[in-house]
Write a protein that holds these residues in place. Sequence first.
Motif, PDB file in Angstrom:
ATOM      1  N   GLU A 120       0.546  -1.375  -0.367  1.00 28.37           N
ATOM      2  CA  GLU A 120       0.208   0.215   0.199  1.00 28.37           C
ATOM      3  C   GLU A 120       0.762   0.973   0.649  1.00 28.37           C
ATOM      4  O   GLU A 120       1.786   1.367   0.624  1.00 28.37           O
ATOM      5  CB  GLU A 120      -1.072   0.045   1.023  1.00 28.37           C
ATOM      6  N   THR A 121       0.016   2.743  -0.825  1.00 23.48           N
ATOM      7  CA  THR A 121       1.187   3.392  -0.542  1.00 23.48           C
ATOM      8  C   THR A 121       0.858   4.253   0.688  1.00 23.48           C
ATOM      9  O   THR A 121       1.883   5.403   0.940  1.00 23.48           O
ATOM     10  CB  THR A 121       0.844   4.271  -1.171  1.00 23.48           C
ATOM     11  N   ARG A 122      -0.251   3.675   1.640  1.00 26.34           N
ATOM     12  CA  ARG A 122       0.062   4.170   3.143  1.00 26.34           C
ATOM     13  C   ARG A 122       1.522   3.282   4.264  1.00 26.34           C
ATOM     14  O   ARG A 122       1.875   3.827   5.031  1.00 26.34           O
ATOM     15  CB  ARG A 122      -1.307   4.079   4.018  1.00 26.34           C
ATOM     16  N   SER A 123       1.839   2.826   3.210  1.00 26.15           N
ATOM     17  CA  SER A 123       3.035   2.109   3.627  1.00 26.15           C
ATOM     18  C   SER A 123       3.972   3.207   4.313  1.00 26.15           C
ATOM     19  O   SER A 123       4.585   4.025   3.319  1.00 26.15           O
ATOM     20  CB  SER A 123       3.755   0.979   3.253  1.00 26.15           C
ATOM     21  N   PRO A 124       4.654   3.490   5.239  1.00 28.05           N
ATOM     22  CA  PRO A 124       6.123   4.201   6.005  1.00 28.05           C
ATOM     23  C   PRO A 124       7.390   4.195   4.940  1.00 28.05           C
ATOM     24  O   PRO A 124       7.764   4.934   4.354  1.00 28.05           O
ATOM     25  CB  PRO A 124       6.221   3.596   7.071  1.00 28.05           C
ATOM     26  N   CYS A 125       7.319   2.993   3.499  1.00 28.76           N
ATOM     27  CA  CYS A 125       8.717   2.556   2.932  1.00 28.76           C
ATOM     28  C   CYS A 125       8.096   4.237   1.648  1.00 28.76           C
ATOM     29  O   CYS A 125       9.061   3.903   0.798  1.00 28.76           O
ATOM     30  CB  CYS A 125       8.852   1.170   2.725  1.00 28.76           C
TER      31      CYS A 125
END
Lengths: 285, 310, 132
Positions: free
Chosen positions: B249-254
Amino acid sequence: MTPALETLRLGRRYGRNWALQDCSLTIAPGHVTALVGPNGAGKTTLLHLVTGFLTPTTGVVRTLARVGFVAQGQPLYRSFTVEDTLVMGRRLNRTWDDERARKRLHGLGIPLSRPVGRLSGGQQAQVALALALGRRPELLLLDEPLASLDPLARHEFLRTLMESVAEEGLSVVLSSHDIADLARVCDHVVILSASRVLLGGDLADVLRTHKRLTGPRRENGRIANVERVIEARHAERQSTLLARVGGPILDPAWQVEDVSLEGLVLAYLALPSTALIAQRVEVLP
Amino acid sequence: MIWLTWRQHRAETLVLGCILLTAVAGLVLVGLAMSHTFDQLGLGTCTRPASGSCAEASSSFDRQFAPTTLNVTVFLTLLPGVVGMFVGAPMVAREVDRRTHWLVWSQDVSRGRWLLVKSAGLLLLGVSAVGIFTVTLTWTLGTVFRLGTFSRLEPFFFDVQGVVPVAAAVFALTLGMAAGTLTRRTLPAMLIVIVLFGVVRFTVAQARFHYPPDPVTVAVPLSAGPMIPAGAWEIGFPVLLDPQANRVETRSPCAVPGPVQPACAGYRFIVAYQPADRFWRFQAIESGIYVVLAALLLALTAYWVRRLTV
Amino acid sequence: MLTFHLDESSGVPAYLQLVQQVTYALRLGLLQVGDQLPSVREVVAALVINPNTVLKAYRELERMGLVASRQGRGTFVARTPGGAPPGELPALRQDLLRWLERAGEAGLDADGVLALFMSTFREAQDRGRATA
């Protein structure tokens, strides 16, 4: 002698409607022919077929080499000056008589530097005529040239036209739905109605061969020398006929009078459409 | 006939010329100002992405020139349509409407020659006007591309660079001519031009996403640097994959830009782009589309003019 | 130079009116032998009629022997119509003027003069003594 204009069974159809049909005319050169008929009769169609704007559906049309045309409403480029209009004529035409065109407009008092849009209606018509005549045509066609002109402008326009005919031996065909002005200037007449030619020929001949007959009421029978009755009116005790005659009317019962061109045209135009198709000689209705 | 074409369109040529002159002068002034400010802010020494003082200088530049850039680019995007509308649509329509076609065709000039000279003259006018404006704008926008944040292939800029505006103008003019011949009245023809030109232009711009060759797709490891080469046009959105090649997911911290977290080692972005050097190939494809359409419209116009009976 | 006019309501064909006007002018001595008639173009410009009408009139006058057209130069009066030789006309005119003065002094108005003249003219015609 090559005719100025010759058509043979000329016709033009739009979809299912015939704008002109079965038109066969021969017009000798050096004459001024009036093309008369109500709106929608086919006058513009005939003129456009002659100029080549339209292609015939049936029949053929042949004209002298150089044809000039003044379209309905005498269109001109309104933002051009009179000078510009003449320059356009010079540049777009192989043959162009610039001097004569300028002289003519100068004689009419039309300033060369004025924009066409600011000329009076009569002056605009004269410019359109000068442009058409500048090409030195052998046949000049005019579509309702007098329609939007006041009586003085009409008179001046016809004067210019007649002078050109006198000077150059031009053949002219002009259409009109109003016959009054044309009787003096035309020596040929063609009557058109509902896409058909009703009558065509030398004006003097036509007037000579049509008479108004007044006499005691009679609805049947033949009258010697009457080829066709164009119009018949019956009152209680009197009948008045407008007839095409082949010779003198000797029957003393009938009083014979000449017919004016206007009266004649009106009578022909009043013929019912069924009568237009009949070609045979008719007797009293 | 050449004289007549010139004399008929003398007024609009002069008007167009004046507008063009003013616009070009304005563009030159803007271009000079942009260049000057660019050097003043020291943006030439900045690398991508902008950070620190570079970011500030970059925003300052944007603030100053973004509105103007927007305005002039919109102007040139619309210019071909406007030229088509006001120059192309009346060509036949106004003549027929005012019956002057009967006047001209009564002289010693055929319909074919009339159409040929008139359309050639007006196309020349449109091409010159739009061409001069495009060249000037390209020069003006040169500074913007030195920022490195924009691509010439991007929709906004692609439409106003190279030969596409000129080809669009040719298309718009021939569209106007054909519409005018069909409707025989100026106003409806102008309406048809606006609508159809807008629709076609939009459609072609969408089709641009699919021009051959296919976009380059690369896997880019997480880093602080730019993901695509300078001047390239990014297609779609980057997809984040974990080391096992699963979508993240683009919400991922990475996914957050900035220095790389140790937990995100092995993560990578899949990104697609069209490289900058494909600019002229795409220009050729798009111009070709417009030119082919224009040729068809011109042929249609010629056919209709020959058959005109009004 | 002779000026023409046309009366459209008279019922007489245009060309015939022109012929009549030329004949009339000749009888009155307004046109003399050798005088030039207006050119076709001049008549057309003045009256706004078909040139063929003028040509027809001039042809008719030529047929009557009154005029002759010279190619490229114009149409010229060849002779006067039958009647008193031109020299008599001024004298006749003077007599007529004197009679008109007398009639006026006697109290006749214009209609009276015409009525008297026409009735006497017809009487003279009947007696076969007038030259009409």
